[in-house]
Scaffold this motif. Structure first.
Motif, short mmCIF file in Angstrom:
data_model
loop_
_atom_site.label_atom_id
_atom_site.label_comp_id
_atom_site.label_asym_id
_atom_site.label_seq_id
_atom_site.Cartn_x
_atom_site.Cartn_y
_atom_site.Cartn_z
N VAL A 163 0.75 -1.68 -2.76
CA VAL A 163 1.97 -1.24 -3.47
C VAL A 163 2.17 0.26 -3.27
N LYS A 164 1.05 0.99 -3.39
CA LYS A 164 1.12 2.45 -3.26
C LYS A 164 1.59 2.84 -1.84
N SER A 165 1.02 2.20 -0.82
CA SER A 165 1.39 2.60 0.55
C SER A 165 2.81 2.16 0.87
N ALA B 246 5.23 2.19 -1.33
CA ALA B 246 6.06 3.23 -1.97
C ALA B 246 6.04 4.50 -1.13
N ASP B 247 4.85 4.83 -0.58
CA ASP B 247 4.76 6.02 0.29
C ASP B 247 5.64 5.85 1.51
N GLN B 248 5.51 4.66 2.15
CA GLN B 248 6.28 4.37 3.37
C GLN B 248 7.78 4.53 3.12
N SER C 95 9.08 8.12 -5.13
CA SER C 95 8.17 8.74 -6.09
C SER C 95 7.51 7.63 -6.91
N HIS C 96 6.20 7.79 -7.14
CA HIS C 96 5.50 6.70 -7.83
C HIS C 96 4.34 7.27 -8.62
N THR C 97 3.91 6.51 -9.60
CA THR C 97 2.77 6.94 -10.41
C THR C 97 1.99 5.71 -10.86
MN MN Z 1 1.16 8.17 -2.83
#
Ligand code: MN
Ligand code: HGY
Ligand code: MN
Ligand code: MN
Length: 415
Positions: A343-345, A347-349, A353-355
């Protein structure tokens, strides 16, 4: 034909189509204030289920219904022997629910399928979208019922016997709406489970983040409390001779609030439902029933809260008795690092912005995490409000969460 790998990372959902589907589904059970009332296993739930099944079939899926009414829409992959990548959520709502709670996760999953069809992308593993029965626990207890039976947390036979306030059983309600399925409600090998959901709280909006990378969920204990005193006349009965059940209940309700505050900032305590008998202006209440919902990030805190509420129930005025019954318990549930990182990658791709965030709400993912590598994707909702007809979300966030779901699932389905 299969889009070459590099193209996959540029794949995006059709956000407008997802929004249209959400608004179309929201018409089923629409309320005057713009919310949705579509209680589990009602005629409105049937209409919502039928619409999802129709859309899934139009997207070329095969449909399975299991014995607790969970719906599975399957899009085949190249290799039928591989465990599928699953997503989904629920379409039953609170009585004063909103358009997005649960519905978003189901339709974001459908949008992933529709997008893969548009681009003629065939995944290695199959992809399935689930509609879990009675996630809300509003009409029938327990909460997260369908995913709980699927994951083996609740025995099917007992769950089918659960009744609502009109004494209608789950089994009868499933038959009435035509969703008493034949597929055994037993978990099967699952490569990964992802669930997209609105946060239902204020954190993402306050932080101005688009995506919540959900690392787990609070544990919960639910109780039914019955306070018994004695009905009597409001006039002739002297104050010192009363056995006022509602007065005793009021003390306990304040106690629930104090127990949660004692475990701030993550402890939560709520009395959401109350029934006062005989509920007449000039009769001293003889019996009061109410619900208690306690939540905490650790089992130790949950246990301490349990001890406190049980102790409070023993300290009552003479003549008033209190019975407390636990009706739901599940410990805090961490999600799985590989899926959380997917999920994090994603969002990065996507440059979103994510937390990281822990879910205060329970979700079907909490039980799926017992039988599959699991993670969730949150998007903000307006003013953090949910379980309220004014629940709202931004189209750009709806689309962003759908794209994170798409990329995270494709990464796990080995396109
Ligand atoms: Mn990140
Ligand atoms: O109660 C919950 O957390 C969920 O909305 N059923
Ligand atoms: Mn929900
Ligand atoms: Mn909910």
């Amino acid at each position: 034909m299969n889009a070459p790998n590099h193209a996959v990372s540029t794949v995006r959902i059709n956000g407008a189509r997802l929004w249209q589907s959400l608004m179309a589904l929201a018409k089923i059970g629409a309320t005057p204030k713009g919310g949705v009332c579509r209680l589990a296993l009602t005629e409105l739930d049937r209409q919502g289920r039928d619409l999802f099944v129709q859309w899934a079939r139009e997207a070329g899926c095969t449909i399975r219904i299991d014995t607790i009414g969970n719906i599975f829409a399957r899009r085949e992959g190249r290799n039928p022997d591989l465990p599928p990548v699953l997503t989904g959520s629920h379409i039953d709502t609170q009585p004063t629910g909103g358009k997005f709670d649960g519905n978003y996760g189901v339709l974001a999953g459908l949008e992933v399928l529709r997008t893969l069809n548009d681009l003629d992308i065939q995944t290695e593993a199959a992809i399935e979208v689930a509609v879990w029965t009675n996630e809300e626990g509003s009409r029938f207890v327990p909460v997260m019922m369908g995913s709980g039976v699927f994951a083996g947390a609740f025995p099917l036979a007992d769950t089918l016997k659960q009744t609502d306030v009109k004494n209608i059983s789950v089994a009868t309600a499933l038959e009435q709406i035509g969703y008493a399925g034949t597929t055994p409600s037993e978990h099967f090998p699952i490569k990964a489970y992802f669930e997209a959901h609105i946060e239902q709280g204020p954190i993402l909006e306050a932080r101005r983040d688009t995506i919540g990378v959900v690392t787990g969920a609070l544990g919960q204990r639910w109780y039914d409390v019955t306070v018994t005193g004695m009905e009597a006349h409001a006039g002739p009965t002297p104050m010192e001779l009363r056995k006022d059940a509602l007065l005793a209940a009021a003390d306990l309700i304040r106690c629930v609030n104090q127990i949660a505050l004692a475990h701030a900032p993550h402890g939560r305590g709520t009395v959401g439902w109350l029934d006062n008998y005989p509920n007449s202006r000039n009769v001293i209440p003889g019996q009061v029933k109410f619900s208690v919902d306690l939540r905490a990030p650790s089992d130790e805190i949950l246990l301490a809260m349990d001890a406190s509420i049980r102790k409070a129930c023993t300290q009552q005025e003479t003549g008033v008795s209190v019975d407390i019954e636990q009706v739901v318990y599940f410990p805090p549930q961490p999600f799985h690092a590989e899926q959380v990182n997917a999920v994090k990658s994603a969002a990065d791709q996507l440059g979103l912005s994510h937390t990281e965030i822990v879910s205060g709400a329970g979700h079907d993912a909490v039980y799926l995490a017992r039988v599959a590598p699991t993670a969730m994707i949150f998007i903000p909702c307006k003013d953090g409000i949910s379980h309220n007809e004014i629940e709202d979300a931004k189209p750009e966030h709806i689309t962003a969460g759908g794209n994170v779901l798409l990329l995270a699932m494709l990464a796990q389905a080995h396109v």
